[in-house]
Structure formats: C-alpha cells, structure tokens
Design an enzyme around this catalytic site. Structure first.
Site, PDB file in Angstrom:
ATOM      1  N   TYR A  16       0.809  -1.221   0.000  1.00 38.43           N
ATOM      2  CA  TYR A  16       0.000   0.000   0.000  1.00 38.43           C
ATOM      3  C   TYR A  16       0.845   1.275   0.000  1.00 38.43           C
ATOM      4  CZ  TYR A  16      -3.662  -3.268   1.466  1.00 38.43           C
ATOM      5  OH  TYR A  16      -4.545  -4.321   1.539  1.00 38.43           O
ATOM      6  N   HIS A  21      -4.318   6.099  -1.255  1.00 36.91           N
ATOM      7  CA  HIS A  21      -4.847   6.005   0.106  1.00 36.91           C
ATOM      8  C   HIS A  21      -3.774   6.202   1.175  1.00 36.91           C
ATOM      9  CE1 HIS A  21      -8.898   5.682   1.252  1.00 36.91           C
ATOM     10  NE2 HIS A  21      -8.973   4.433   1.614  1.00 36.91           N
ATOM     11  N   ASN A  72      -9.825   2.393   7.531  1.00 41.68           N
ATOM     12  CA  ASN A  72     -11.220   2.498   7.953  1.00 41.68           C
ATOM     13  C   ASN A  72     -11.428   2.243   9.447  1.00 41.68           C
ATOM     14  OD1 ASN A  72     -11.584   2.895   5.243  1.00 41.68           O
ATOM     15  ND2 ASN A  72     -12.646   0.967   4.876  1.00 41.68           N
TER      16      ASN A  72
END
Length: 201
Positions: A16, A21, A72
């Site tokens: 990631y 993000h 999240n």
C-alpha cells in the site's frame, strides 16, 4: 508536553506504500524528514514520533502518528493517542486523501462531517466529535473510476513528481496551521482547483 497530534491516515504494508490512500502516511514521513523526527515508537496501534516544528514565536511540540489499524479503523488509535498526550480534539490535525477533490488540489477543513471518507468517519465516531482540523489531499483523476480499487492502485512512475508536489503541499499546510492558525492557512491553501465543486462546510 505535546501541543499537536498530527495523524496521517493510510494502510500498513509494502503493497500500500505507493497508493493514493497512503498520502496521509507520506505527509507524516515528509514532516518527519524535514524536522528530524523519528516515527518509530509503537503506541496505541500506531507508529509515533515526537519532536518540534518551529514557528515565528518559538517551537511547537508535536506527535507525528501513522495508525497501523488500516484506514477504515483509524479512530480508536487516534483517540488513544489524544488521551495519551492529554489533548482535546481541537489539537488534532488529520491528514488524508480525498476522492471528492480533484487531483492536485488541497483543502484545509476546520471541522464538519466526514463527507463520505471512511477513515475520517472512524475518527469522528471514536472521538464523538467532529471538531478537529483536516488536511485533505485531492486524488480524483478527472475520469470515472471505481473508488474502492482506485485508492489502492499504485501510482504510475509518470506521476512521481506530481505525488511529491502533493505531499510537499500537505506538509506545508500542516506547518502553516501550527504556525499561523487554521483560518489564515485556509486563505493560503484552499485555492480552487479546476473542476472543484462547492461542498458542504
């Protein structure tokens, strides 16, 4: 004594690292590099670094944080850090990517709703407050995309300079908020980008 908690949102793991993000993490890394702060402490499911950011009236002590609980689910980690450093939500600066804003734009928001961003929503829910400052970095490419997959798709090599510029602006916005306050920083950084629609405040 810590004056501000600066939390960048992102996802842990090498896969990631270079994705939209994780722009929040990238801004924290840039601030750490600029101010010789090592973000290596493990606290409240986060990587944290303590140091100082200079202002015209002296230094402000800061905690730089990268929650390691995935985007999240960032709220409990951020809440725990605020409690650890005995800070109220108005001393939090939350940095994250924003698909509702066009690529290359940046918007400082002093408070308000999550505007659909799940990381910000988690933080608001955990704190029971939306009274904290956000630095939102626009990532919308200007074409129709599937948001959930787009935000986790690695940047192209051709975007390297644009990404670096976005991270630099994000770090400068944080420094400005600490040194000059939110209102003055908004007048400098909240310039309308092409195609930027009016949003809720």
């Amino acid at each position: 004594m810590v004056d501000f908690l600066i939390a960048g949102l992102g996802n842990p793991g090498e896969e990631y690292e270079n994705t939209p993000h994780n722009l929040g993490f990238m801004v924290i890394d840039r601030l750490a590099e600029s101010h010789a702060i090592r973000v290596v402490r493990k606290e409240n499911f986060s990587r944290v670094g303590l140091g100082a950011i200079p202002t015209l009236r002296g230094e402000k002590q800061v905690a730089l944080a990268k929650p390691q609980t995935y985007m999240n689910l960032s709220g409990p980690s951020v809440k725990g850090l605020l409690e650890r450093y005995e800070l109220k939500p108005d001393r939090l600066i939350l940095v994250y990517d924003e698909l509702d804003l066009p690529w290359g734009s940046l918007k400082i928001k002093p408070k308000g709703s999550a505007a659909g961003h799940k990381g910000a929503k988690s933080v608001i829910a955990a704190l029971g407050s939306s009274e904290f400052v956000r630095v939102r970095i626009g990532i919308h490419p200007g074409i129709s995309v599937d948001g959930e997959s787009f935000v986790l798709r690695p940047f192209k090599k051709s975007q390297k300079q644009e990404v670096d510029d976005a991270v630099t602006r994000g770090a400068e916005a944080v420094e400005s908020i600490i040194a000059e306050g939110v209102e003055k920083s908004m007048t400098v950084f909240n310039r309308r980008a092409p195609g930027l629609n009016e949003e809720e405040e």
